[in-house]
Design a protein around this motif. Structure first.
Motif, PDB file in Angstrom:
ATOM      1  N   TRP A   1       0.874  -1.184   0.000  1.00 11.44           N
ATOM      2  CA  TRP A   1       0.000   0.000   0.000  1.00 11.44           C
ATOM      3  C   TRP A   1       0.905   1.226   0.000  1.00 11.44           C
ATOM      4  CZ3 TRP A   1      -3.090   1.986   4.800  1.00 11.44           C
ATOM      5  CH2 TRP A   1      -3.905   3.060   4.400  1.00 11.44           C
ATOM      6  N   GLU A   2       1.101   1.825  -1.170  1.00 11.19           N
ATOM      7  CA  GLU A   2       2.086   2.894  -1.309  1.00 11.19           C
ATOM      8  C   GLU A   2       1.621   4.179  -0.636  1.00 11.19           C
ATOM      9  OE1 GLU A   2       3.050   3.346  -5.372  1.00 11.19           O
ATOM     10  OE2 GLU A   2       3.871   1.321  -5.608  1.00 11.19           O
ATOM     11  N   ARG A   3       0.335   4.471  -0.714  1.00 13.98           N
ATOM     12  CA  ARG A   3      -0.127   5.710  -0.095  1.00 13.98           C
ATOM     13  C   ARG A   3       0.068   5.666   1.418  1.00 13.98           C
ATOM     14  NH1 ARG A   3      -5.572   7.698   0.949  1.00 13.98           N
ATOM     15  NH2 ARG A   3      -6.355   5.727   0.135  1.00 13.98           N
ATOM     16  N   GLY A   4      -0.091   4.499   1.994  1.00 12.87           N
ATOM     17  CA  GLY A   4       0.116   4.364   3.435  1.00 12.87           C
ATOM     18  C   GLY A   4       1.512   3.901   3.790  1.00 12.87           C
ATOM     19  N   ASP A   5       2.362   3.707   2.736  1.00 13.34           N
ATOM     20  CA  ASP A   5       3.736   3.218   2.952  1.00 13.34           C
ATOM     21  C   ASP A   5       3.697   1.999   3.878  1.00 13.34           C
ATOM     22  OD1 ASP A   5       6.442   3.109   2.553  1.00 13.34           O
ATOM     23  OD2 ASP A   5       6.895   4.441   4.252  1.00 13.34           O
ATOM     24  N   SER A   6       2.805   1.073   3.564  1.00 15.01           N
ATOM     25  CA  SER A   6       2.610  -0.091   4.423  1.00 15.01           C
ATOM     26  C   SER A   6       2.463  -1.329   3.571  1.00 15.01           C
ATOM     27  CB  SER A   6       1.360   0.069   5.297  1.00 15.01           C
ATOM     28  OG  SER A   6       1.434   1.249   6.065  1.00 15.01           O
ATOM     29  N   VAL A   7       2.553  -2.478   4.229  1.00 14.93           N
ATOM     30  CA  VAL A   7       2.334  -3.781   3.612  1.00 14.93           C
ATOM     31  C   VAL A   7       1.228  -4.464   4.417  1.00 14.93           C
ATOM     32  CG1 VAL A   7       3.293  -6.048   3.156  1.00 14.93           C
ATOM     33  CG2 VAL A   7       4.662  -4.001   2.712  1.00 14.93           C
ATOM     34  N   ILE A   8       0.193  -4.909   3.696  1.00 16.40           N
ATOM     35  CA  ILE A   8      -0.955  -5.566   4.334  1.00 16.40           C
ATOM     36  C   ILE A   8      -0.809  -7.060   4.149  1.00 16.40           C
ATOM     37  CG2 ILE A   8      -3.473  -5.701   4.405  1.00 16.40           C
ATOM     38  CD1 ILE A   8      -3.547  -2.943   3.070  1.00 16.40           C
ATOM     39  N   ARG A   9      -0.705  -7.767   5.278  1.00 12.55           N
ATOM     40  CA  ARG A   9      -0.570  -9.219   5.269  1.00 12.55           C
ATOM     41  C   ARG A   9      -1.776  -9.844   5.969  1.00 12.55           C
ATOM     42  NH1 ARG A   9       4.665 -10.907   8.091  1.00 12.55           N
ATOM     43  NH2 ARG A   9       4.213 -12.898   7.035  1.00 12.55           N
ATOM     44  N   PRO A  10      -1.942 -11.147   5.877  1.00 13.11           N
ATOM     45  CA  PRO A  10      -3.038 -11.791   6.613  1.00 13.11           C
ATOM     46  C   PRO A  10      -2.887 -11.560   8.118  1.00 13.11           C
ATOM     47  CG  PRO A  10      -2.214 -13.278   4.939  1.00 13.11           C
ATOM     48  CD  PRO A  10      -1.272 -12.126   4.988  1.00 13.11           C
ATOM     49  N   GLY A  11      -3.768 -10.786   8.695  1.00 15.69           N
ATOM     50  CA  GLY A  11      -3.807 -10.585  10.142  1.00 15.69           C
ATOM     51  C   GLY A  11      -2.975  -9.427  10.664  1.00 15.69           C
ATOM     52  N   ASN A  12      -2.181  -8.744   9.821  1.00 13.86           N
ATOM     53  CA  ASN A  12      -1.388  -7.631  10.348  1.00 13.86           C
ATOM     54  C   ASN A  12      -1.072  -6.649   9.246  1.00 13.86           C
ATOM     55  OD1 ASN A  12       1.442  -8.239   9.208  1.00 13.86           O
ATOM     56  ND2 ASN A  12       0.853 -10.189  10.177  1.00 13.86           N
ATOM     57  N   ILE A  13      -0.675  -5.453   9.675  1.00 10.76           N
ATOM     58  CA  ILE A  13      -0.265  -4.381   8.758  1.00 10.76           C
ATOM     59  C   ILE A  13       1.060  -3.834   9.294  1.00 10.76           C
ATOM     60  CG2 ILE A  13      -0.885  -2.178   7.727  1.00 10.76           C
ATOM     61  CD1 ILE A  13      -3.800  -2.819   8.342  1.00 10.76           C
ATOM     62  N   ARG A  14       2.055  -3.809   8.429  1.00 11.31           N
ATOM     63  CA  ARG A  14       3.380  -3.313   8.829  1.00 11.31           C
ATOM     64  C   ARG A  14       3.815  -2.243   7.858  1.00 11.31           C
ATOM     65  NH1 ARG A  14       1.943  -5.853  12.485  1.00 11.31           N
ATOM     66  NH2 ARG A  14       2.953  -7.590  13.596  1.00 11.31           N
ATOM     67  N   ASP A  15       4.693  -1.359   8.411  1.00 10.32           N
ATOM     68  CA  ASP A  15       5.270  -0.390   7.487  1.00 10.32           C
ATOM     69  C   ASP A  15       6.168  -1.130   6.513  1.00 10.32           C
ATOM     70  OD1 ASP A  15       8.305  -0.034   8.439  1.00 10.32           O
ATOM     71  OD2 ASP A  15       7.005  -0.333  10.210  1.00 10.32           O
ATOM     72  N   ALA A  16       6.472  -0.501   5.381  1.00 12.55           N
ATOM     73  CA  ALA A  16       7.139  -1.191   4.280  1.00 12.55           C
ATOM     74  C   ALA A  16       8.469  -1.787   4.700  1.00 12.55           C
ATOM     75  CB  ALA A  16       7.326  -0.216   3.112  1.00 12.55           C
ATOM     76  N   GLU A  17       9.293  -1.037   5.462  1.00 11.80           N
ATOM     77  CA  GLU A  17      10.638  -1.537   5.801  1.00 11.80           C
ATOM     78  C   GLU A  17      10.548  -2.696   6.773  1.00 11.80           C
ATOM     79  OE1 GLU A  17      14.985   0.297   7.078  1.00 11.80           O
ATOM     80  OE2 GLU A  17      13.227   1.599   6.884  1.00 11.80           O
ATOM     81  N   THR A  18       9.635  -2.602   7.736  1.00 12.42           N
ATOM     82  CA  THR A  18       9.472  -3.716   8.687  1.00 12.42           C
ATOM     83  C   THR A  18       8.981  -4.955   7.962  1.00 12.42           C
ATOM     84  OG1 THR A  18       8.977  -2.146  10.454  1.00 12.42           O
ATOM     85  CG2 THR A  18       8.318  -4.438  10.793  1.00 12.42           C
ATOM     86  N   ALA A  19       8.039  -4.776   7.067  1.00 13.29           N
ATOM     87  CA  ALA A  19       7.528  -5.918   6.313  1.00 13.29           C
ATOM     88  C   ALA A  19       8.621  -6.539   5.459  1.00 13.29           C
ATOM     89  CB  ALA A  19       6.359  -5.473   5.428  1.00 13.29           C
ATOM     90  N   TYR A  20       9.472  -5.711   4.869  1.00 11.19           N
ATOM     91  CA  TYR A  20      10.568  -6.245   4.065  1.00 11.19           C
ATOM     92  C   TYR A  20      11.475  -7.126   4.914  1.00 11.19           C
ATOM     93  CZ  TYR A  20      15.285  -6.293   2.137  1.00 11.19           C
ATOM     94  OH  TYR A  20      16.522  -6.695   1.727  1.00 11.19           O
ATOM     95  N   ARG A  21      11.853  -6.625   6.117  1.00  9.37           N
ATOM     96  CA  ARG A  21      12.741  -7.422   6.970  1.00  9.37           C
ATOM     97  C   ARG A  21      12.052  -8.699   7.434  1.00  9.37           C
ATOM     98  NH1 ARG A  21      13.824  -2.292   9.247  1.00  9.37           N
ATOM     99  NH2 ARG A  21      12.537  -2.828  11.059  1.00  9.37           N
ATOM    100  N   THR A  22      10.743  -8.633   7.646  1.00 10.79           N
ATOM    101  CA  THR A  22      10.028  -9.824   8.127  1.00 10.79           C
ATOM    102  C   THR A  22       9.892 -10.866   7.024  1.00 10.79           C
ATOM    103  OG1 THR A  22       8.785  -8.428   9.642  1.00 10.79           O
ATOM    104  CG2 THR A  22       7.881 -10.623   9.171  1.00 10.79           C
ATOM    105  N   ILE A  23       9.611 -10.426   5.825  1.00  9.71           N
ATOM    106  CA  ILE A  23       9.282 -11.386   4.758  1.00  9.71           C
ATOM    107  C   ILE A  23      10.515 -11.801   3.976  1.00  9.71           C
ATOM    108  CG2 ILE A  23       7.902 -11.708   2.672  1.00  9.71           C
ATOM    109  CD1 ILE A  23       5.967  -9.612   3.763  1.00  9.71           C
ATOM    110  N   HIS A  24      11.396 -10.853   3.653  1.00  9.95           N
ATOM    111  CA  HIS A  24      12.515 -11.162   2.754  1.00  9.95           C
ATOM    112  C   HIS A  24      13.848 -11.163   3.511  1.00  9.95           C
ATOM    113  CE1 HIS A  24       9.750 -10.964  -0.584  1.00  9.95           C
ATOM    114  NE2 HIS A  24       9.325  -9.762  -0.157  1.00  9.95           N
ATOM    115  N   ASN A  25      14.328  -9.957   3.906  1.00  4.96           N
ATOM    116  CA  ASN A  25      15.561  -9.829   4.703  1.00  4.96           C
ATOM    117  C   ASN A  25      16.690 -10.656   4.094  1.00  4.96           C
ATOM    118  OD1 ASN A  25      17.140  -8.822   6.726  1.00  4.96           O
ATOM    119  ND2 ASN A  25      16.586 -10.430   8.190  1.00  4.96           N
TER     120      ASN A  25
END
Length: 787
Positions: free
Chosen positions: A127-151
């Motif tokens: 979600w670019e307007r919110g600078d966030s990543v929406i996952r099943p059950g949670n919403i994280r900011d883009a950088e946190t989501a990147y470290r959680t999913i890819h890293n």
């Protein structure tokens, strides 16, 4: 000298089939030698083709297996992209306070997707307007989501952002995925959402599946052997392979890391590829040549052995079968020569087989000629048998059961019915078939009718057999045993036959006799059908006439029977002389309805009525005087057309045509004979009637008949005279006089409506109001308000 004789005998046998066979067998002996030269190359090509086909089948299996997972990823991506909450989040004008709640609801719905798509390792929405990543059950900011999913060091945060923001259609890429701190390779489908209005930022849908799952699918594919399987993106770069370090793969890789699909062979390996059915991906298979060339050696050895055996066996069998096969041919040729010894034209040039062929053709031609003659005779005999059966001639030397079997006419049961078909437009039909000879037309039309009717009977489960009888087409129908309502089925078949043949210009009248059992019942059914056909004179042509219906009508109460009294005939003559065409036509229709309505006359009585109507018309013409010659001269063929009418309807049409002419003459004469004195008398009569109405309009019993008695006339006749002079009926004149007097009384505004109605001759005020509104358009009360 002996040598010359041998040469001469050999020369005389040059056309013998033995020579032809010997040359043919010799060619067969040489064939294996030629095969030995081409067999190896052909076997190699055939084997290579089979290998290619096997590889194509293997790739089809790969595509089927891989496309299921690929299609699952794309389906999940589309479901997410079209989610109503996602659409609201990306494209609606929600406020900054409402958008996070919508994103939370969307992440909550993603849990259901997680359950439904268990084979998908990870999916999320950027979600670019919110600078966030929406996952099943949670919403994280883009950088946190990147470290959680890819890293992963192989994929930086900036590169990941660039991949998700990259414009274009959905694409497959290789992305690392972090699972409990352990880095894994995965195949990701990235679908960039379209931009909103005014360039509004949206985002991207990312769906990831572990490469290990694809690897497991690769390993499960049977028949792979030592081959290399590849999954390539649309640019030809490998996304996945079962042997990344295989030397065969390196031979096809270019400097830019793409696999060259144009080169089908490189080094000791061949490459096959196929496009995915659900995406732009390609699946490729690299096979070492050594896997299939080892089978070619076995094929070569087997080919050489088969050639050797063929050469040896062919020589022995050629001589054996040459002698054995010629013996029966030689005996057959001798038999033909003996049979055709007295027929010089029967002898033929060529070898023995040619002579046998010509003899067989002559025998078959003779057989066909005899069979054709028998067929013609059989048709005549069959038609004659059916005609005798229709006429009730049962004293035959051969029983009808045996005759039907000999003519191959199977019977369904011993219950029979008869259909009669009359072709009503045979003359005009012959004109449309002008390109065919008359004799051929006479055979063609019955043939068409017979085929159609017999086929429709067979369609209903009955057996129908056609024959011509008394200028009609008769069909004997053997009914099936279980026919509950056979007559309804025959009526349906007759209706379908009429409709079908009408498309080819044939107009048919069909009559149906009753259903009877036994051979004797056939003649009864035929006679009933003939009787029913007679009624087309009354009921019209091109219909379906059932004997049962006609018999029920004839048994119905007939009322007065023949009903055309002399006084009615004289009345019709007077109407014709008066020139009243409408009343004369109505009178003729009434006579027809009374005689041919619910209880029709017998045929004899119907003919009498037809000729009596004709006589009535002639009497009317005669009483016109000088108009008789004029009518008959202007209609020279009128009498012949009426006498040639085959139905009452046709005759009635001809009479009505002449009736119009006679009435026109009568009207002209009547108008010319009306004198001025009569016109003056009529005017005086009208004036007297008007004065009588003016004097007696307040009398409630004043009516048309009373006025007629006052002037010594029948009320209806006086009203007709009054209307002819004034254009208004007598009753209308009474009402108008009363209404005009009532209007004067209403304008005085002294009496009530009820009192006024009695004063102008109405006992009932309701009747007065209704008549007043009819002529004035408003009620008396409304008229008083407006006065």
């Amino acid at each position: 000298m002996r040598g010359l004789n041998k040469i001469r005998r050999l020369w005389n046998k040059r056309r013998s089939v033995v020579v032809a066979w010997l040359l043919s067998y010799s060619a067969v002996l040489l064939l294996p030698i030629l095969i030995s030269f081409v067999n190896a190359a052909a076997a190699d090509r055939a084997l290579q083709s089979e290998i290619h086909r096997a590889n194509d089948s293997l790739l089809e299996q790969v595509r089927y297996t891989m496309d299921k997972q690929i299609d699952l990823m794309k389906r999940l991506s589309m479901e997410i992209a079209w989610n109503d909450k996602l659409q609201t989040l990306m494209y609606s004008s929600q406020s900054a306070r409402e958008a996070p709640y919508t994103a939370y609801q969307l992440s909550d719905e993603f849990r259901m997707y997680k359950t439904s798509y268990a084979s998908i390792a990870e999916f999320y929405v950027v979600w670019e307007r919110g600078d966030s990543v929406i996952r099943p059950g949670n919403i994280r900011d883009a950088e946190t989501a990147y470290r959680t999913i890819h890293n992963s060091k192989a994929l930086s945060f900036e590169k990941w952002k660039a991949e998700t923001q990259r414009e274009g259609p959905g694409r497959f890429i290789e992305l690392p995925r972090s699972d409990a701190g352990k880095e894994q390779s995965s195949i990701a489908y990235v679908y960039r959402l379209p931009d909103g209005l005014n360039g509004k930022l949206t985002g991207a849908v990312v769906v990831m599946a572990d490469s290990s799952g694809f690897q497991a699918d690769f390993e499960s594919i049977s028949g792979l052997g030592g081959g290399v399987l590849l999954m390539l993106d649309p640019d030809g770069r490998p996304l996945l392979t079962n042997r990344p370090d295989a030397p065969e793969l390196q031979a096809f890789l270019g400097a830019d890391g793409r696999v060259s699909l144009a080169e089908g062979k490189a080094g000791d390996a061949e490459l096959f590829h196929i496009r995915s059915a659900v995406s732009g991906l390609r699946y490729a298979l690299i096979i070492p040549s050594s896997l299939y060339w080892e089978k070619a050696e076995y094929v070569r050895r087997f080919t050489a052995s088969s050639i050797a055996v063929s050469l040896l066996g062919a020589g022995v069998l050629t001589w054996f079968f040459l002698r054995r096969n010629y013996s029966p041919i030689r005996g057959l040729v001798r038999s033909i020569d003996e049979r055709e010894a007295d027929v010089p034209e029967g002898r033929a040039e060529g070898n023995e087989l040619k002579r046998i062929e010509q003899a067989i053709r002559r025998a078959r031609s003779e057989k066909e000629r005899i069979a054709e003659q028998l067929q013609k005779h059989q048709q005549v005999l069959r038609a004659n048998m059916l005609q005798r059966l229709f006429k009730g001639r049962l004293d035959t030397p051969v029983s009808y059961e045996e005759a039907f079997r000999s003519f191959r006419m199977p019977l369904r049961s011993d219950r029979f019915a008869v259909l009669l078909l009359a072709l009503e437009n045979e003359d005009s039909l012959h004109e449309t078939l002008s390109g065919i000879e008359a004799a051929e037309r006479r055979r063609l039309i019955p043939f068409i009718i017979a085929n159609v009717v017999e086929e429709l009977c067979a369609k209903a489960g009955h057996a129908g057999y056609m024959a011509e009888s008394d200028d009609l087409h008769a069909c004997l129908v053997s009914l099936r045993p279980d026919a509950a309502d056979a007559e309804a089925e025959l009526r349906a078949a007759a209706s379908e036959a009429q409709a079908f043949l009408r498309r080819y210009g044939m107009e048919l009248t069909v009559s149906i006799g009753g259903i009877h059992g036994g051979w004797a019942g056939v003649a009864v059914a035929y006679q009933e059908a003939v009787d029913a056909m007679e009624y087309r004179m009354l009921l019209g042509k091109t219909g379906i006439l059932s004997y049962r219906d006609i018999r029920m009508e004839s048994r119905a109460p007939s009322g007065k029977g023949y009903d055309y009294p002399l006084q009615e005939e004289q009345q019709l003559i007077n109407i014709i002389k008066a020139g009243d065409l409408e009343q004369a036509a109505a009178c003729m229709d009434e006579i027809a309805e009374r005689n041919f309505g619910n209880a029709p006359l017998s045929l004899g009585m119907a003919r009498c009525l037809m000729f009596n109507l004709l006589a009535t018309m002639l009497k009317a013409i005669h009483e016109l005087g000088e108009g008789e010659e004029r009518v008959l001269e202007e209609h020279p063929g009128w009498m012949e057309r009426i006498m040639a009418s085959t139905t009452f309807g046709e005759m009635q049409e001809e009479l009505l045509r002449l009736l119009a002419e006679v009435c026109a003459i009568a009207r002209t004469r009547r108008d010319a004979q009306v004198s001025q004195e009569r016109q003056r008398s009529l005017r005086e009569l009208v004036a007297g009637v008007n004065r009588f109405i003016e004097a007696n309009y307040m009398d409630a019993s004043l009516n048309v008949n009373g006025i007629g008695e006052q002037f010594a006339m029948k009320g209806s006749y006086l009203s007709r005279l009054y209307r002819s002079q004034t254009g208004e009926g007598l009753l209308d004149s009474i009402h108008r006089t009363r209404i005009s007097r009532a209007k004067l009384l209403i304008e005085g505004k002294r009496e009530s409506i009820s009192e006024i109605s009695r004063q102008v001759g109405y006992n009932d005020s309701a009747t007065f109001i209704r008549v007043f509104k009819k002529y004035e358009g408003i009620t008396p009360g409304k008229y008083r308000e407006l006065a």
